[in-house]
Structures are given as structure tokens and as C-alpha cells.
Scaffold this motif. Sequence first.
Motif, PDB file in Angstrom:
ATOM      1  N   VAL A   1      -1.096  -9.403 -34.973  1.00 15.15           N
ATOM      2  CA  VAL A   1      -1.610  -8.529 -35.721  1.00 15.15           C
ATOM      3  C   VAL A   1      -0.851  -8.360 -36.937  1.00 15.15           C
ATOM      4  O   VAL A   1      -1.263  -8.162 -38.118  1.00 15.15           O
ATOM      5  CB  VAL A   1      -1.594  -7.151 -35.037  1.00 15.15           C
ATOM      6  CG1 VAL A   1      -1.796  -6.053 -35.713  1.00 15.15           C
ATOM      7  CG2 VAL A   1      -2.777  -7.349 -33.852  1.00 15.15           C
TER       8      VAL A   1
ATOM      9  N   VAL B   1      -1.571 -11.088 -39.448  1.00 13.64           N
ATOM     10  CA  VAL B   1      -2.994 -10.791 -40.104  1.00 13.64           C
ATOM     11  C   VAL B   1      -2.813  -9.570 -41.254  1.00 13.64           C
ATOM     12  O   VAL B   1      -3.352  -9.974 -42.333  1.00 13.64           O
ATOM     13  CB  VAL B   1      -4.078 -10.480 -39.087  1.00 13.64           C
ATOM     14  CG1 VAL B   1      -5.095  -9.736 -39.842  1.00 13.64           C
ATOM     15  CG2 VAL B   1      -4.426 -11.208 -38.087  1.00 13.64           C
ATOM     16  N   ARG B   2      -1.888  -8.737 -40.992  1.00 14.62           N
ATOM     17  CA  ARG B   2      -1.700  -7.738 -42.143  1.00 14.62           C
ATOM     18  C   ARG B   2      -0.908  -8.510 -43.009  1.00 14.62           C
ATOM     19  O   ARG B   2      -1.105  -8.076 -44.378  1.00 14.62           O
ATOM     20  CB  ARG B   2      -0.833  -6.653 -41.522  1.00 14.62           C
ATOM     21  CG  ARG B   2      -1.940  -5.669 -40.649  1.00 14.62           C
ATOM     22  CD  ARG B   2      -1.032  -4.563 -40.311  1.00 14.62           C
ATOM     23  NE  ARG B   2       0.109  -4.684 -39.074  1.00 14.62           N
ATOM     24  CZ  ARG B   2       0.590  -3.953 -38.231  1.00 14.62           C
ATOM     25  NH1 ARG B   2       0.249  -2.770 -38.595  1.00 14.62           N
ATOM     26  NH2 ARG B   2       1.421  -4.318 -37.530  1.00 14.62           N
TER      27      ARG B   2
ATOM     28  N   GLN C   1      -1.188 -11.405 -44.191  1.00 11.59           N
ATOM     29  CA  GLN C   1      -2.088 -12.398 -44.712  1.00 11.59           C
ATOM     30  C   GLN C   1      -3.055 -11.581 -45.684  1.00 11.59           C
ATOM     31  O   GLN C   1      -3.359 -11.884 -46.713  1.00 11.59           O
ATOM     32  CB  GLN C   1      -3.052 -13.245 -43.754  1.00 11.59           C
ATOM     33  CG  GLN C   1      -2.375 -14.324 -43.303  1.00 11.59           C
ATOM     34  CD  GLN C   1      -3.040 -14.902 -42.048  1.00 11.59           C
ATOM     35  OE1 GLN C   1      -3.750 -14.234 -41.181  1.00 11.59           O
ATOM     36  NE2 GLN C   1      -2.724 -16.369 -41.452  1.00 11.59           N
TER      37      GLN C   1
ATOM     38  N   VAL D   1      -7.670 -15.484 -43.090  1.00 10.32           N
ATOM     39  CA  VAL D   1      -6.907 -14.272 -42.142  1.00 10.32           C
ATOM     40  C   VAL D   1      -7.305 -14.668 -40.580  1.00 10.32           C
ATOM     41  O   VAL D   1      -8.160 -14.497 -40.129  1.00 10.32           O
ATOM     42  CB  VAL D   1      -7.998 -13.121 -42.452  1.00 10.32           C
ATOM     43  CG1 VAL D   1      -7.028 -11.830 -41.858  1.00 10.32           C
ATOM     44  CG2 VAL D   1      -7.319 -12.959 -44.251  1.00 10.32           C
ATOM     45  N   ASN D   2      -6.408 -15.394 -40.174  1.00  4.43           N
ATOM     46  CA  ASN D   2      -6.510 -16.015 -38.720  1.00  4.43           C
ATOM     47  C   ASN D   2      -5.229 -15.541 -37.825  1.00  4.43           C
ATOM     48  O   ASN D   2      -5.163 -15.988 -36.570  1.00  4.43           O
ATOM     49  CB  ASN D   2      -6.719 -17.535 -38.818  1.00  4.43           C
ATOM     50  CG  ASN D   2      -5.463 -18.342 -39.530  1.00  4.43           C
ATOM     51  OD1 ASN D   2      -4.724 -17.656 -39.680  1.00  4.43           O
ATOM     52  ND2 ASN D   2      -5.877 -19.307 -39.811  1.00  4.43           N
ATOM     53  N   GLY D   3      -4.168 -15.002 -38.564  1.00  5.55           N
ATOM     54  CA  GLY D   3      -3.322 -14.626 -37.559  1.00  5.55           C
ATOM     55  C   GLY D   3      -2.012 -15.671 -37.338  1.00  5.55           C
ATOM     56  O   GLY D   3      -1.260 -15.730 -36.625  1.00  5.55           O
TER      57      GLY D   3
END
Length: 86
Positions: free
Chosen positions: A1, A4-5, A7, A20-22
Motif C-alpha cells: 500500500v 502504491v501511494r 507511485q 501503479v503496481n505496488g
Amino acid sequence: VDVVRLQLFLNEGMDAKLPVNGVYDVAAKAVVDQFQLKYKDDVLAPWVPFGLLSKDTPTGYVYKTTKHMINKINCPTLNAPFPQLP
């Protein structure tokens, strides 16, 4: 998570166009390096007395000063204190 934030932030703030794949991959690290250099006086220079070669030496680590700058940009009204180093 968290990645992702990160990115999403880099895509918006640095026009990175990262997937955006973590996954914190080579491309994400390269954009973090660019971000650190863009804000080197606030992000990298504080680490020089603690062994960083120079304020022109990005680390790719999203650690205290990098997080602080991201928060300062994303939440300017937060007024979070500068982190204690090291």
C-alpha cells in the motif's frame, strides 16, 4: 500500500508515468533519486554530516527526510517537524 501511494505521488508530482503496481522497482527508485536531487537541500544535505558523500548523492531510500518532503508537499498545513537524524 505504501509503494502504491508513493507511485501515485511520483506520477503526479514528478510526472513519472510509473505503473501503479505496488512494486518498488528500478524505475521507481530512479524517480525517487530524481525527487531527492530536486529537493537536495532539504532531503540529502542533512545526511552529509552523517556520512552521505554529498548532497548530490541520491540514495533511493524513502526514509526520514524524503518522507518529510513528500508530506510537506502533499500536506502543507500539517506543519510536521523536521525529523531527528540519524
